[in-house]
Scaffold this motif. Sequence first.
Motif, mmCIF file in Angstrom:
data_model
loop_
_atom_site.group_PDB
_atom_site.id
_atom_site.type_symbol
_atom_site.label_atom_id
_atom_site.label_comp_id
_atom_site.label_asym_id
_atom_site.label_seq_id
_atom_site.Cartn_x
_atom_site.Cartn_y
_atom_site.Cartn_z
ATOM 1 N N ALA A 139 44.098 16.726 82.068
ATOM 2 C CA ALA A 139 43.432 18.024 82.216
ATOM 3 C C ALA A 139 41.923 17.841 82.329
ATOM 4 C CB ALA A 139 43.770 18.927 81.035
ATOM 5 N N GLY A 140 41.355 16.976 81.492
ATOM 6 C CA GLY A 140 39.914 16.721 81.555
ATOM 7 C C GLY A 140 39.491 16.161 82.893
ATOM 8 N N ILE A 141 40.270 15.230 83.407
ATOM 9 C CA ILE A 141 39.957 14.649 84.720
ATOM 10 C C ILE A 141 40.102 15.708 85.805
ATOM 11 C CG2 ILE A 141 40.764 12.973 86.425
ATOM 12 C CD1 ILE A 141 41.381 11.096 84.045
ATOM 13 N N GLY A 142 41.105 16.567 85.677
ATOM 14 C CA GLY A 142 41.273 17.651 86.643
ATOM 15 C C GLY A 142 40.089 18.604 86.662
ATOM 16 N N TRP A 143 39.607 18.983 85.482
ATOM 17 C CA TRP A 143 38.426 19.853 85.410
ATOM 18 C C TRP A 143 37.201 19.166 86.019
ATOM 19 C CZ3 TRP A 143 38.442 24.848 84.644
ATOM 20 C CH2 TRP A 143 39.435 25.451 83.886
ATOM 21 N N LEU A 144 37.023 17.880 85.722
ATOM 22 C CA LEU A 144 35.882 17.150 86.283
ATOM 23 C C LEU A 144 36.000 17.031 87.804
ATOM 24 C CD1 LEU A 144 35.400 14.340 83.612
ATOM 25 C CD2 LEU A 144 33.982 16.375 83.972
ATOM 26 N N ALA A 145 37.222 16.834 88.292
ATOM 27 C CA ALA A 145 37.426 16.762 89.743
ATOM 28 C C ALA A 145 37.106 18.100 90.410
ATOM 29 C CB ALA A 145 38.863 16.350 90.045
ATOM 30 N N ALA A 146 37.479 19.199 89.757
ATOM 31 C CA ALA A 146 37.154 20.519 90.305
ATOM 32 C C ALA A 146 35.639 20.723 90.333
ATOM 33 C CB ALA A 146 37.815 21.614 89.479
ATOM 34 N N GLY A 147 34.955 20.300 89.283
ATOM 35 C CA GLY A 147 33.499 20.404 89.264
ATOM 36 C C GLY A 147 32.854 19.549 90.339
ATOM 37 N N ALA A 148 33.389 18.344 90.536
ATOM 38 C CA ALA A 148 32.857 17.463 91.585
ATOM 39 C C ALA A 148 33.106 18.051 92.965
ATOM 40 C CB ALA A 148 33.497 16.082 91.469
ATOM 41 N N ALA A 149 34.272 18.668 93.159
ATOM 42 C CA ALA A 149 34.575 19.282 94.454
ATOM 43 C C ALA A 149 33.576 20.387 94.785
ATOM 44 C CB ALA A 149 35.997 19.843 94.457
ATOM 45 N N ILE A 150 33.215 21.152 93.783
ATOM 46 C CA ILE A 150 32.239 22.228 94.001
ATOM 47 C C ILE A 150 30.868 21.640 94.326
ATOM 48 C CG2 ILE A 150 31.027 24.152 92.907
ATOM 49 C CD1 ILE A 150 33.622 24.682 91.329
ATOM 50 N N LEU A 151 30.490 20.577 93.631
ATOM 51 C CA LEU A 151 29.173 19.977 93.854
ATOM 52 C C LEU A 151 29.036 19.318 95.227
ATOM 53 C CD1 LEU A 151 28.150 18.309 90.488
ATOM 54 C CD2 LEU A 151 27.047 20.208 91.644
ATOM 55 N N VAL A 152 30.084 18.650 95.695
ATOM 56 C CA VAL A 152 29.958 17.915 96.949
ATOM 57 C C VAL A 152 30.178 18.781 98.181
ATOM 58 C CG1 VAL A 152 30.610 15.727 95.892
ATOM 59 C CG2 VAL A 152 32.358 17.119 96.983
ATOM 60 N N TRP A 153 30.555 20.020 97.987
ATOM 61 C CA TRP A 153 30.779 20.934 99.096
ATOM 62 C C TRP A 153 29.592 21.872 99.184
ATOM 63 C CZ3 TRP A 153 36.267 23.323 99.760
ATOM 64 C CH2 TRP A 153 36.385 23.858 101.029
ATOM 65 N N PRO A 154 28.525 21.484 99.892
ATOM 66 C CA PRO A 154 27.271 22.254 99.844
ATOM 67 C C PRO A 154 27.372 23.649 100.463
ATOM 68 C CG PRO A 154 27.117 20.458 101.427
ATOM 69 C CD PRO A 154 28.422 20.313 100.731
ATOM 70 N N GLY A 155 28.223 23.867 101.439
ATOM 71 C CA GLY A 155 28.322 25.175 102.072
ATOM 72 C C GLY A 155 29.427 26.026 101.478
ATOM 73 N N LEU A 156 29.675 25.847 100.211
ATOM 74 C CA LEU A 156 30.766 26.527 99.536
ATOM 75 C C LEU A 156 30.596 28.042 99.596
ATOM 76 C CD1 LEU A 156 33.235 25.647 97.880
ATOM 77 C CD2 LEU A 156 31.846 25.930 95.860
#
Length: 108
Positions: free
Chosen positions: A33-50
């Motif tokens: 779960a912790g890794i999943g939350w961190l992956a979701a946060g990373a996905a938001i950060l690396v997608w600049p035109g979100l």
Amino acid sequence: MLILLVTVGIVLTGVTELAAARTSPTPQVAVAAGIGWLAAGAAILVWPGLTIGVLTAIVGASLLVGGLVKVVEALRGNADERASALPLGAASAVLGVLALVWPDVTVL
């Protein structure tokens, strides 16, 4: 600014899940779960035109999966852990479903 605040919240949730894994009755589930939350946060950060729509989808999916993980942990834990983790997990899962089904209200 909204994206930054949401990302910080999601990353902090991931960090707290990882920190709580040591005392969890199911440490593997808590780590996942912790890794999943961190992956979701990373996905938001690396997608600049979100866009807001994609942001609500990521947050909704994260809440849903995180809530279901909490429910599983609660069902495997002792009575004290069930009393706190089960309502929290259920509420998170319901809010995740609502965010996915009703994204317009999610961003209000």
